[in-house]
Design a protein around this motif. Structure first.
Motif, PDB file in Angstrom:
ATOM      1  N   SER A 124       4.856 -67.074  84.252  1.00 58.17           N
ATOM      2  CA  SER A 124       4.273 -68.012  83.638  1.00 58.17           C
ATOM      3  C   SER A 124       4.486 -69.402  83.589  1.00 58.17           C
ATOM      4  O   SER A 124       5.538 -69.664  84.131  1.00 58.17           O
ATOM      5  CB  SER A 124       3.981 -67.478  81.999  1.00 58.17           C
ATOM      6  OG  SER A 124       5.117 -67.655  81.424  1.00 58.17           O
ATOM      7  N   ASP A 125       3.848 -70.222  83.221  1.00 64.13           N
ATOM      8  CA  ASP A 125       4.085 -71.627  83.177  1.00 64.13           C
ATOM      9  C   ASP A 125       5.600 -71.867  82.417  1.00 64.13           C
ATOM     10  O   ASP A 125       6.282 -72.727  82.730  1.00 64.13           O
ATOM     11  CB  ASP A 125       3.301 -72.607  82.499  1.00 64.13           C
ATOM     12  CG  ASP A 125       1.951 -72.785  83.435  1.00 64.13           C
ATOM     13  OD1 ASP A 125       2.074 -72.293  84.418  1.00 64.13           O
ATOM     14  OD2 ASP A 125       0.792 -72.968  82.860  1.00 64.13           O
ATOM     15  N   GLU A 126       5.677 -70.974  81.484  1.00 65.03           N
ATOM     16  CA  GLU A 126       6.920 -71.269  80.671  1.00 65.03           C
ATOM     17  C   GLU A 126       8.053 -70.532  81.379  1.00 65.03           C
ATOM     18  O   GLU A 126       9.221 -70.303  80.669  1.00 65.03           O
ATOM     19  CB  GLU A 126       6.782 -70.446  78.952  1.00 65.03           C
ATOM     20  CG  GLU A 126       5.692 -71.451  78.224  1.00 65.03           C
ATOM     21  CD  GLU A 126       4.241 -71.129  78.739  1.00 65.03           C
ATOM     22  OE1 GLU A 126       3.316 -71.735  78.283  1.00 65.03           O
ATOM     23  OE2 GLU A 126       3.843 -70.273  79.850  1.00 65.03           O
ATOM     24  N   GLY A 127       8.028 -69.812  82.266  1.00 68.95           N
ATOM     25  CA  GLY A 127       9.047 -69.034  82.891  1.00 68.95           C
ATOM     26  C   GLY A 127       9.164 -67.812  82.737  1.00 68.95           C
ATOM     27  O   GLY A 127      10.139 -66.937  83.067  1.00 68.95           O
ATOM     28  N   ILE A 128       8.367 -67.286  81.970  1.00 72.31           N
ATOM     29  CA  ILE A 128       8.281 -65.731  81.746  1.00 72.31           C
ATOM     30  C   ILE A 128       7.883 -64.867  82.641  1.00 72.31           C
ATOM     31  O   ILE A 128       6.762 -65.095  83.395  1.00 72.31           O
ATOM     32  CB  ILE A 128       7.441 -65.207  80.491  1.00 72.31           C
ATOM     33  CG1 ILE A 128       7.991 -66.102  79.159  1.00 72.31           C
ATOM     34  CG2 ILE A 128       7.434 -63.809  80.132  1.00 72.31           C
ATOM     35  CD1 ILE A 128       7.091 -66.003  77.762  1.00 72.31           C
TER      36      ILE A 128
END
Length: 202
Positions: A124-128
């Motif tokens: 994801s954009d959050e790095g998940i």
């Protein structure tokens, strides 16, 4: 990698660091006090709120070497946490929301779309990041789930469970987390997700 969100929350709520509270309890608490007795002592003697008192008690039990809340009994299995809430919605409607870009923001972060097939990987954009392992539409998702600063992935399971009253329970269960601090962080994460679902699903 240790996450210090729990320690920071305690300091913000009480004006004392976790290290300071460990010193206090080491001097004042009886060796055989239960978790509840620790909480009672902190709330009555030091007028600490229930929530930070519970956090302090959790830290103290781990500090003493006791099995803390959320620790899996199996060796090497790490920590786990579960959050579930019941909503007045069908499994079809809940599944449609959870797998939409808006819904995915709650449990995966920003992603344009996913096919939701076993073996599909994501970031994801959050790095998940992670990989889908089990996909049963309207029933269950099981996947690996890792934040970018974690040393190892956890396992996340989301289950949709119809109730006898026609409502739907949505369960988030995460396991194989590295330590108590990560568990504490993720408990807040899933409680926040459940609260947003309440707003979205009624």
């Amino acid at each position: 990698m240790t996450n210090y969100s729990s320690q920071q929350a305690v300091e913000a709520d009480t004006g004392r660091t976790i290290a300071s509270w460990m010193d206090v309890l080491s001097r004042e608490a009886e060796k055989d006090w239960s978790h509840g007795q620790l909480v009672d002592y902190l709330t009555s003697v030091y007028e600490v709120g229930i929530e930070p008192a519970g956090r302090i008690a959790d830290h103290y039990e781990e500090f003493k070497g006791n099995k803390p809340v959320g620790k899996t009994a199996s060796a090497g299995a790490g920590y786990q946490v579960g959050v579930r809430r019941t909503y007045p919605v069908t499994a079809e409607a809940a599944w449609a929301f959870l797998t939409s870009p808006e819904g995915m923001k709650l449990w995966l972060g920003g992603l344009p779309a996913l096919d939701f097939q076993p073996g599909q990987t994501f970031q994801s954009d959050e790095g998940i990041s992670g990989e889908m392992r089990v996909v049963k539409p309207m029933q269950q998702l099981r996947l690996t789930w890792k934040k970018k600063d974690w040393d190892r992935p956890s396992t996340l399971q989301i289950r949709l469970i119809p109730t006898a009253t026609g409502k739907l329970t949505i369960s988030f269960h995460q396991e194989n987390m590295a330590d108590f601090y990560v568990r504490d962080e993720m408990k807040q994460y899933w409680e926040n997700a459940a609260a947003v679902l309440q707003e979205k699903l009624g």
